[in-house]
Design an enzyme around this catalytic site. Sequence first.
Site, short mmCIF file in Angstrom:
data_model
loop_
_atom_site.label_atom_id
_atom_site.label_comp_id
_atom_site.label_asym_id
_atom_site.label_seq_id
_atom_site.Cartn_x
_atom_site.Cartn_y
_atom_site.Cartn_z
N GLU A 149 1.25 -1.11 -0.14
CA GLU A 149 -0.07 0.15 0.27
C GLU A 149 1.19 1.06 0.04
O GLU A 149 1.91 1.38 0.89
CB GLU A 149 -0.62 -0.07 1.03
CG GLU A 149 -1.74 0.98 0.76
CD GLU A 149 -2.71 1.36 2.05
OE1 GLU A 149 -2.87 0.41 3.30
OE2 GLU A 149 -3.79 1.43 2.30
N GLY B 165 2.89 2.32 10.46
CA GLY B 165 2.26 1.33 12.06
C GLY B 165 2.36 -0.42 11.54
O GLY B 165 2.62 -1.08 12.46
N ALA B 166 1.35 -0.07 10.34
CA ALA B 166 1.28 -1.86 10.82
C ALA B 166 -0.09 -2.18 8.71
O ALA B 166 0.24 -0.59 8.43
CB ALA B 166 0.49 -2.39 11.28
N ASN C 197 -2.85 -6.35 5.02
CA ASN C 197 -2.42 -7.82 4.26
C ASN C 197 -3.24 -8.69 4.32
O ASN C 197 -3.37 -9.57 4.67
CB ASN C 197 -1.15 -7.93 3.22
CG ASN C 197 -0.08 -7.45 4.04
OD1 ASN C 197 -0.54 -5.74 3.20
ND2 ASN C 197 0.82 -6.81 4.74
N HIS D 165 -7.17 -2.39 15.00
CA HIS D 165 -7.64 -1.47 13.45
C HIS D 165 -6.74 -2.63 12.44
O HIS D 165 -7.64 -3.15 11.77
CB HIS D 165 -6.54 -0.97 13.67
CG HIS D 165 -6.62 0.42 12.56
ND1 HIS D 165 -7.22 1.02 12.24
CD2 HIS D 165 -6.33 0.03 11.14
CE1 HIS D 165 -6.94 1.66 11.26
NE2 HIS D 165 -6.37 1.22 10.34
N GLU D 166 -5.74 -3.40 12.80
CA GLU D 166 -5.45 -4.04 11.64
C GLU D 166 -5.98 -5.32 10.95
O GLU D 166 -6.90 -5.58 9.99
CB GLU D 166 -4.18 -4.44 11.27
CG GLU D 166 -3.00 -3.21 11.46
CD GLU D 166 -2.81 -2.45 10.42
OE1 GLU D 166 -3.38 -2.46 9.55
OE2 GLU D 166 -2.66 -1.04 10.92
N HIS E 177 -9.71 -4.22 10.22
CA HIS E 177 -10.01 -4.17 7.81
C HIS E 177 -10.02 -5.28 7.04
O HIS E 177 -10.60 -5.05 6.15
CB HIS E 177 -8.10 -4.05 7.44
CG HIS E 177 -7.67 -1.90 7.50
ND1 HIS E 177 -8.58 -0.96 7.21
CD2 HIS E 177 -6.55 -1.47 8.17
CE1 HIS E 177 -7.93 -0.24 7.72
NE2 HIS E 177 -7.33 -0.16 8.29
N GLU F 258 -10.33 4.32 5.97
CA GLU F 258 -9.30 4.57 7.57
C GLU F 258 -10.18 4.48 8.11
O GLU F 258 -10.09 4.74 9.24
CB GLU F 258 -7.88 5.08 6.30
CG GLU F 258 -7.04 4.36 5.66
CD GLU F 258 -6.63 2.72 6.29
OE1 GLU F 258 -6.99 3.13 7.62
OE2 GLU F 258 -6.17 1.83 5.70
#
Length: 862
Positions: free
Chosen positions: A126, A266-267, A270, A302-303, A306, A325
């Site tokens: 990204e 941060g991260a 994927n 958060h990840e 997603h 986001e």
Amino acid sequence: MDIQNALAAPAITRREDYRPPEWLVPEVALDFDLDAARTVVRSRLSVERNGAHGEPLRLDGAGQELLAVLVDGVAVNDWRLDGGGLVIPLGGDEHVVELEVVIEPERNTQLMGLYASNGILCTQCEAEGFRRITYFSDRPDVLSMYHVRMTADAARYPVLLANGDPVASSDLGDGRHRAEWNDPFPKPSYLFALVAGDLQVNKGAFTTRSGRDVELGIWVRAADLPKTDHALYSLQEAMAWDERVYGREYDLDVFNIVAVDDFNFGAMENKGLNIFNSRYVLADADTATDYDYDAIAAVVAHEYFHNWSGNRVTCRDWFQLSLKEGFTVYRDQGFSADQGSAAVNRIEAVRTLRASQFPEDAGPLAHPVRPDSYQEISNFYTATIYNKGAELIRMMATILGPAKFRAGSDLYFERSDGTAATCEDFVACMEEAGGVDLAQFRRWYTQAGTPRVQASLSHDDGRARLRLAQATPPTPGQPVKEPMLLPLKVKLFGAETGRALADERLVLLGDPAETIVFDGVTERPVLSINRGFSAPVVIESDRSAADLAFLSAHDDDPFARYEAMQQLMLDALVADAVEGDRSNADAVVAAVADTLDDPALDPAFRAEAVLLPSESFIGDQMSVVDPDAIFRAREALRRTLGERLAERWAAAYDGPREPYSYTPEAKGRRRLRNVALGYLAAARGGAADKLAFTQFEAADNMTDRMGALTVLANGTSDLREAALDIFYSRYRDNALVLDKWFQVQALSSRDDTGVAVAALARHPDFTLGNPNRARSLIGAFGVNQRAFNARGGEGYRFLANQLLELDRLNPQTAAKLLPSLGRWRRFDGARAALMRAELARIVGAAGLSRDLFEQASKSLEG
Ligand code: 0A1
Ligand code: ZN
């Protein structure tokens, strides 16, 4: 601007130019022959013409060597390279295109595409990193099913991971081995990932509510394995929370997280293989603060979130970035609020918004939550897209109420699953499920700038009138603003009785000015407004110090209590900084005393509420920022509070000691104690350094150690050097902790911080090659308002020099650190000229990246 830059002036991408892709790529097979120095990537793309047109296939690409092009199994040579991309004429509507390219991960210092981090090979795609791995339709609205094969040296890279589920592995017998992974969910290239390395795993399990057994893995170097329990636990909590609160389940059989030391952000979310900056994975009591623990939980969540808000439903184009986001930040904020104190979480979120987004909205880089154009998309991973974007979702949730908001979210996920969607799609679902008209609300996506609301309350004859007026200041490219729809939670309290005079009201302010009437108001009312920070605006009210002190003690919304105290403090600090007027100090002292004395308040809240606003936030209230006057005023008030409430701070500090545990309660007590230590130091000066040093030496956890070190690093006693030396020798081999050592010195309030930072930049452990390290010194210094803005401009020069050097290695990280220089309009003419000179020097530098060029040139234009 020199001629080189003028020629290289980057193209502008505009939202209005969006066109659907000419070719689709339903399937892709990737074959990696992995090697740090030279990796061969073979790809097999099945491509389909999208609509009736005669255009060739255009693939994006950068930084690779093209070895072969085959169409339907036959080598062709009628392709051409065009502006970095690959153009292949294709006659039919469906073809198979095969490519072979070579890349050099070891030499990839930008950390985009495939790169090496301390012996681990990993990817970051990204926003536009996949094109640095192979030629591809590198845009988020092209969704493909990926099959990935990796071959690598078995000793160096015993672990081979990619998206989706593992489907095959074999030992090739020649010291090499191979693994294959398959991701059944079509995804855009920015969600592609692979990792190869000598990693160990902390395994966990999660059973989804519909009965899928998911194998969880946190992959790190062997030595870091003991520091992975918190991340794993946070992941399990996040998975359960998303089922409970949003009805979202995980959809693969494995979910892996890998920690790497070199990472630009941060991260990264994927699909099935999150890659993390190790600072958001690794924690134990000895090396991570409570803040670090909280941040790990938030980023892991958060990840993970997603997977739905970002992966299952992705973005049509990068202008829609806040679709994933803003919503995902809103979701992770909800998770964090449920994990600990909701009030303290809200306070922290608002503090972050004010520290990073409000200045962005008021400066040369202001942009709407859905931008209209960009030069370099990496520059748009901003507080506006993330944090203001989350506030937009929060406002819709407030307008709809919880049940309808959940219905809107369900509708959105159901309707958009498997698609690349737009912010408009999201708003339309909220509108439909909520049965509300969000036409005016949509301006939040198009208008930059922070609205300001003037509020004044009058009272007579049992009736209160609240007069509200809104205006949004101009921002670059948007001189005239339309009125916004502002959801403002309002409540009135009786000044004599302290009682609520009526229930809280949600006022939807849509006109430039409105008057709200409250009947049955029998005593003088005190206004509590924007409760819970229901709208991301600046409130300008004429409330007196006495009324603010009253609210800080009596409001029944904890956020509003905090806010009243902040306003009281701000008013006092600005009056002192601008006019040398310290008459409001007494009111602040009394209000802080009341807060410390209130047994109904938990320690975590008390600790937050009694903290003075930051120097930069005070600066944001002034027409011209005077960093030295702000510093003096703030230090004076800190000392006054320290001295006048000495017994209370001592009592808060001297409470019973407890062994370390990471619970919300213990965390709150540690926080209050460390805040108390800061005030004791402000009052006693050097005398408190002994206390801090004792704490530093006795601490059984990093929170207390850093709390003490921060006090010492700001002080002047000999114990300062001693503590810094002890800390350094103890942690010199731990990169994440060493970052703290650099950072605490870069943030120091001492007079010699500028000189110290310049010296630290030459320290053998300092490197611009690692983004965390660069941020810990250069980034921290850039936000140290007084040190950075030293009168002679040496801070500006230092930053510009560092950024020019960093730009050659890692343009993204350099560009991220530029905005401190862009605040020149907020300062006096002399400082502004010095800042502009540095910006001009950057803009004129030869070989500048597109990233830094965009930030610097826009900042210069202002
Ligand atoms: N999507 C990620 C943020 C991210 C963006 C760009 C990156 O490139 C270096 C890395 C990460 C998130 O929101 O967490
Ligand atoms: Zn994100």
